[in-house]
Design an enzyme around this catalytic site. Sequence first.
Site, mmCIF file in Angstrom:
data_model
loop_
_atom_site.group_PDB
_atom_site.id
_atom_site.type_symbol
_atom_site.label_atom_id
_atom_site.label_comp_id
_atom_site.label_asym_id
_atom_site.label_seq_id
_atom_site.Cartn_x
_atom_site.Cartn_y
_atom_site.Cartn_z
ATOM 1 N N MET A 121 0.850 -1.198 0.000
ATOM 2 C CA MET A 121 0.000 0.000 0.000
ATOM 3 C C MET A 121 0.885 1.247 0.000
ATOM 4 S SD MET A 121 -3.429 -0.916 2.056
ATOM 5 C CE MET A 121 -2.844 -0.632 3.703
ATOM 6 N N GLY A 122 2.142 1.102 -0.417
ATOM 7 C CA GLY A 122 3.028 2.254 -0.504
ATOM 8 C C GLY A 122 3.561 2.680 0.854
ATOM 9 N N HIS A 164 9.464 -3.441 3.390
ATOM 10 C CA HIS A 164 8.993 -3.729 2.028
ATOM 11 C C HIS A 164 10.181 -4.073 1.120
ATOM 12 C CE1 HIS A 164 5.664 -0.846 3.275
ATOM 13 N NE2 HIS A 164 4.985 -1.907 2.894
ATOM 14 N N GLY A 193 4.955 -10.088 4.284
ATOM 15 C CA GLY A 193 5.749 -10.000 5.506
ATOM 16 C C GLY A 193 5.115 -10.760 6.658
ATOM 17 N N GLN A 194 5.969 -11.250 7.551
ATOM 18 C CA GLN A 194 5.471 -11.980 8.730
ATOM 19 C C GLN A 194 4.759 -11.053 9.707
ATOM 20 O OE1 GLN A 194 8.284 -14.465 10.897
ATOM 21 N NE2 GLN A 194 6.946 -14.471 12.693
ATOM 22 N N ASP A 225 2.340 -9.132 9.381
ATOM 23 C CA ASP A 225 0.898 -9.363 9.245
ATOM 24 C C ASP A 225 0.668 -10.864 9.096
ATOM 25 O OD1 ASP A 225 -0.032 -6.582 9.198
ATOM 26 O OD2 ASP A 225 1.168 -6.474 7.389
ATOM 27 N N GLN A 242 -2.757 -12.034 8.068
ATOM 28 C CA GLN A 242 -2.968 -11.738 6.646
ATOM 29 C C GLN A 242 -2.325 -12.823 5.789
ATOM 30 O OE1 GLN A 242 -2.708 -7.789 4.579
ATOM 31 N NE2 GLN A 242 -0.621 -8.434 4.182
ATOM 32 N N SER A 249 4.502 1.064 8.080
ATOM 33 C CA SER A 249 4.210 2.395 7.512
ATOM 34 C C SER A 249 3.555 3.279 8.563
ATOM 35 C CB SER A 249 3.285 2.260 6.309
ATOM 36 O OG SER A 249 3.861 1.404 5.365
ATOM 37 N N ARG A 250 2.901 2.673 9.548
ATOM 38 C CA ARG A 250 2.175 3.468 10.558
ATOM 39 C C ARG A 250 3.111 4.014 11.641
ATOM 40 N NH1 ARG A 250 -2.302 -0.360 9.307
ATOM 41 N NH2 ARG A 250 -3.986 0.947 8.521
#
Length: 296
Positions: free
Chosen positions: A30-31, A37, A147-148, A150, A153, A186-187
């Site tokens: 998601m950029g 990433h 990625g682990q 998440d 997910q 990213s957060r």
Amino acid sequence: MRTFEQISNLRTYLRGLRQERKTVGFVPTMGALHAGHLSLVQRARGECDVVVVSIFVNPTQFGPKEDYSKYPRDMPRDMQLTSNAGVDALFLPTSEEIYPAGFQTWVEVTEVSKPLEGALRPEHYRGVATVVTKLLNIVQPDIAYFGQKDYQQFLVVERLARDLNMPATIQMVPTLRESDGLAMSSRNVYLSEEERSAATLLSRLLSTAGQRVLAGVTSAQTLRAELEALVSAEPLATLEYIELVHPDTLKPIQTLGEGVTLVVAAVRFGKTRLIDNALIAPEGVAPPRPRVSKGV
Ligand code: PAF
């Protein structure tokens, strides 16, 4: 690096490469890219002939009170980073390209989506599963990398790829961490200075859990209470959940001494919600390897 906004143009490009028998590695994002990433990209670069990255902030995986409109976006920087990392093709679809008028088909992974994140964010994994299915159908990679961090997910994607007979291998890549243990996300940019230093609590929780299991603690209830006490002692942290679960099913584990356990936590620091996880095992149990699911 080539960039594509339209599915048809990306497909034409990839069709040509497949005719040359090139393998395709795919990293959906998601950029707001960070070193985590880029570690997925690096892995893809090492294993595939062609690397495709998508950047799409997927509206359907955000709840009504979540940060979709405020989600960090920095396309010029992302383009620079992906180009420097040797990405061959960047897919930058618009919302209309992914969800054209009349869109009404959803992918739901019914069991593994339900607990943990799914219990607190009811529509989240339906949005993730739907967009990942679409992206995998569009790119048709040989290997897709996730990625682990998440972990849930990953299980959702692994399940949908198997259930829908997708040929891609779904590969998990270990979480990349800052030097003080904070998982890259990213957060993290939302955190104030004080929250940023408090946020190391998350990785400390996971290493404490690992150490306690190695030290012979077998009661999940006892360990969970110890970990909850660590969160309560940090004034800037608000616990959403910390759970000890089976790494395949995400079902709660009662006794820790028997195999690999997934410890998974979601904690808020101010307004920022962070998640993290680790696989822990008692003495004598082989350390778990990152999951990979071969296409079917
Ligand atoms: O992990 C993410 O960045 C997103 O959930 C994904 C897999 C790109 C789907 O939007």
